[in-house]
Design an enzyme around this catalytic site. Structure first.
Site, PDB file in Angstrom:
ATOM      1  N   ARG A 100      39.013  26.539 -14.086  1.00 55.68           N
ATOM      2  CA  ARG A 100      38.885  25.850 -12.958  1.00 55.68           C
ATOM      3  C   ARG A 100      38.934  24.430 -13.140  1.00 55.68           C
ATOM      4  O   ARG A 100      39.685  23.793 -12.359  1.00 55.68           O
ATOM      5  CB  ARG A 100      37.663  26.209 -12.246  1.00 55.68           C
ATOM      6  CG  ARG A 100      37.626  27.399 -11.725  1.00 55.68           C
ATOM      7  CD  ARG A 100      36.537  27.847 -10.716  1.00 55.68           C
ATOM      8  NE  ARG A 100      36.151  29.142 -10.408  1.00 55.68           N
ATOM      9  CZ  ARG A 100      36.748  30.159  -9.774  1.00 55.68           C
ATOM     10  NH1 ARG A 100      37.803  29.738  -8.779  1.00 55.68           N
ATOM     11  NH2 ARG A 100      36.473  31.132  -9.459  1.00 55.68           N
TER      12      ARG A 100
ATOM     13  N   ASP B 130      40.964  30.237 -11.383  1.00 53.76           N
ATOM     14  CA  ASP B 130      40.421  30.608 -12.749  1.00 53.76           C
ATOM     15  C   ASP B 130      41.179  32.014 -13.102  1.00 53.76           C
ATOM     16  O   ASP B 130      41.716  32.721 -12.168  1.00 53.76           O
ATOM     17  CB  ASP B 130      38.930  31.071 -12.365  1.00 53.76           C
ATOM     18  CG  ASP B 130      38.651  32.248 -11.533  1.00 53.76           C
ATOM     19  OD1 ASP B 130      39.098  32.284 -10.374  1.00 53.76           O
ATOM     20  OD2 ASP B 130      37.962  33.176 -12.169  1.00 53.76           O
TER      21      ASP B 130
ATOM     22  N   PHE C 193      50.876  34.912 -12.635  1.00 53.90           N
ATOM     23  CA  PHE C 193      49.288  34.345 -12.509  1.00 53.90           C
ATOM     24  C   PHE C 193      48.797  33.030 -13.033  1.00 53.90           C
ATOM     25  O   PHE C 193      49.254  32.874 -13.788  1.00 53.90           O
ATOM     26  CB  PHE C 193      48.422  35.614 -13.265  1.00 53.90           C
ATOM     27  CG  PHE C 193      46.997  35.509 -12.495  1.00 53.90           C
ATOM     28  CD1 PHE C 193      46.505  35.977 -11.526  1.00 53.90           C
ATOM     29  CD2 PHE C 193      45.828  34.771 -13.237  1.00 53.90           C
ATOM     30  CE1 PHE C 193      45.230  36.036 -10.947  1.00 53.90           C
ATOM     31  CE2 PHE C 193      44.526  34.500 -12.897  1.00 53.90           C
ATOM     32  CZ  PHE C 193      44.405  35.284 -11.582  1.00 53.90           C
TER      33      PHE C 193
ATOM     34  N   ASP D 187      43.127  28.245  -2.026  1.00 51.58           N
ATOM     35  CA  ASP D 187      44.102  27.763  -3.143  1.00 51.58           C
ATOM     36  C   ASP D 187      45.262  28.239  -3.253  1.00 51.58           C
ATOM     37  O   ASP D 187      46.481  27.787  -3.470  1.00 51.58           O
ATOM     38  CB  ASP D 187      43.326  27.979  -4.369  1.00 51.58           C
ATOM     39  CG  ASP D 187      42.704  29.387  -4.481  1.00 51.58           C
ATOM     40  OD1 ASP D 187      43.156  30.153  -3.525  1.00 51.58           O
ATOM     41  OD2 ASP D 187      42.125  29.918  -5.663  1.00 51.58           O
TER      42      ASP D 187
ATOM     43  N   ASP E  82      48.407  34.556  -1.899  1.00 51.70           N
ATOM     44  CA  ASP E  82      49.228  35.607  -2.699  1.00 51.70           C
ATOM     45  C   ASP E  82      49.729  36.848  -2.029  1.00 51.70           C
ATOM     46  O   ASP E  82      50.634  36.981  -1.359  1.00 51.70           O
ATOM     47  CB  ASP E  82      48.187  35.624  -3.980  1.00 51.70           C
ATOM     48  CG  ASP E  82      48.936  36.432  -5.239  1.00 51.70           C
ATOM     49  OD1 ASP E  82      49.718  37.345  -5.050  1.00 51.70           O
ATOM     50  OD2 ASP E  82      48.419  36.458  -6.228  1.00 51.70           O
TER      51      ASP E  82
HETATM   52  P1  XMP Z   1      45.289  37.141  -2.040  1.00 51.02           P
HETATM   53  O1  XMP Z   1      45.945  38.204  -2.861  1.00 51.02           O
HETATM   54  O2  XMP Z   1      43.956  37.723  -1.239  1.00 51.02           O
HETATM   55  O3  XMP Z   1      44.680  35.995  -2.955  1.00 51.02           O
HETATM   56  O4  XMP Z   1      46.304  36.271  -1.060  1.00 51.02           O
HETATM   57  C1  XMP Z   1      43.730  35.113  -2.689  1.00 51.02           C
HETATM   58  C2  XMP Z   1      42.937  34.638  -3.673  1.00 51.02           C
HETATM   59  O5  XMP Z   1      43.220  35.289  -4.866  1.00 51.02           O
HETATM   60  C3  XMP Z   1      43.124  34.450  -5.863  1.00 51.02           C
HETATM   61  N1  XMP Z   1      44.185  34.528  -6.703  1.00 51.02           N
HETATM   62  C4  XMP Z   1      44.726  33.930  -7.800  1.00 51.02           C
HETATM   63  N2  XMP Z   1      43.941  33.139  -8.485  1.00 51.02           N
HETATM   64  N3  XMP Z   1      45.554  32.705  -9.862  1.00 51.02           N
HETATM   65  C5  XMP Z   1      44.197  32.563  -9.691  1.00 51.02           C
HETATM   66  O6  XMP Z   1      43.536  31.978 -10.394  1.00 51.02           O
HETATM   67  C6  XMP Z   1      46.672  33.353  -9.318  1.00 51.02           C
HETATM   68  O7  XMP Z   1      47.583  33.472  -9.435  1.00 51.02           O
HETATM   69  C7  XMP Z   1      45.786  33.965  -7.941  1.00 51.02           C
HETATM   70  N4  XMP Z   1      46.397  34.685  -7.047  1.00 51.02           N
HETATM   71  C8  XMP Z   1      45.548  35.131  -6.172  1.00 51.02           C
HETATM   72  C9  XMP Z   1      42.616  33.222  -5.416  1.00 51.02           C
HETATM   73  O8  XMP Z   1      41.153  32.949  -5.525  1.00 51.02           O
HETATM   74  C10 XMP Z   1      43.058  33.465  -3.957  1.00 51.02           C
HETATM   75  O9  XMP Z   1      42.283  32.624  -3.010  1.00 51.02           O
END
Ligand code: XMP
Length: 179
Positions: free
Chosen positions: A166, A160, A153, A101, A104
């Site tokens: 979701r 979620d 966020f 998705d 980040d």
């Molecule tokens: P990372 O930080 O590992 O993040 O790149 C990957 C997973 O963290 C969740 N994620 C978010 N979920 N809003 C969300 O609802 C956000 O802004 C967000 N940033 C990270 C997400 O599941 C992603 O796969």
């Protein structure tokens, strides 16, 4: 649910249009006669993106599911990612496309990439719906990116906060009091 939303960043119509374009780009990368494509969605945030994307892809493929936990509970800061459900499909010598998705901090895709490379796929690429360029580290890249967003966020369209939102059809930011 609607009352919890502060702003819509990307509407469902914009998502739909962009996902069609992404599907065309992905399809061009994997010619139809080239068999052995395995899509690996990272659960659970990618499910709605996955469902819309794969129905626009014309080629034969298998799905292999993997689940990673990084945001347990009511938090918006990512913790160390860990694999909570491992892949059960054989990807050795296969073309693998990881679907997530959002890119980040990159912890999730770094971990999944390491785990999948151990299994010797023929190629390994990544498609993400969203990317936060200000946060994603240089060593974690995505081959296909839907939208670049600011460091906020976001929820909706599979993403979620504490397990909710979701099913919200757009990508949105919650009211500050909801976090
Ligand atoms: P990372 O930080 O590992 O993040 O790149 C990957 C997973 O963290 C969740 N994620 C978010 N979920 N809003 C969300 O609802 C956000 O802004 C967000 N940033 C990270 C997400 O599941 C992603 O796969």
């Amino acid at each position: 649910m609607e009352g919890d939303i502060d702003r819509i960043l990307i509407t469902h119509e914009q998502l739909d249009r962009r996902i069609r374009e992404m599907a065309d780009d992905i399809a061009a990368c994997y010619p139809e006669e080239d068999t052995g494509l395995v899509l690996v969605p990272i659960l659970a945030g990618s499910i709605i993106f996955l469902a819309d994307l794969i129905r626009r892809l014309p080629m034969k493929m298998k799905l292999g599911l993997i689940a990673v936990s990084s945001y347990a509970g009511a938090v918006t800061e990512s913790r160390d990612a860990s694999i909570t459900r491992d892949l059960s499909v054989d990807i050795t010598d296969q073309h693998v496309l990881v679907i997530d998705d959002i890119l980040d901090t990159g912890k999730t895709l770094r971990l999944v990439g390491q785990r999948l490379r151990e299994r010797k796929p023929r190629t390994l690429r990544t498609a993400v719906l969203l990317r936060k360029p200000s946060k994603a580290p240089a060593d974690v890249t995505a081959d296909f990116v839907g939208f670049e967003i600011e460091d906020e966020f976001v929820v909706g369209y599979g993403l979620d906060y504490d397990g909710h939102y979701r099913n919200y059809p757009h990508i949105a930011v919650l009211k500050p009091e909801r976090y």
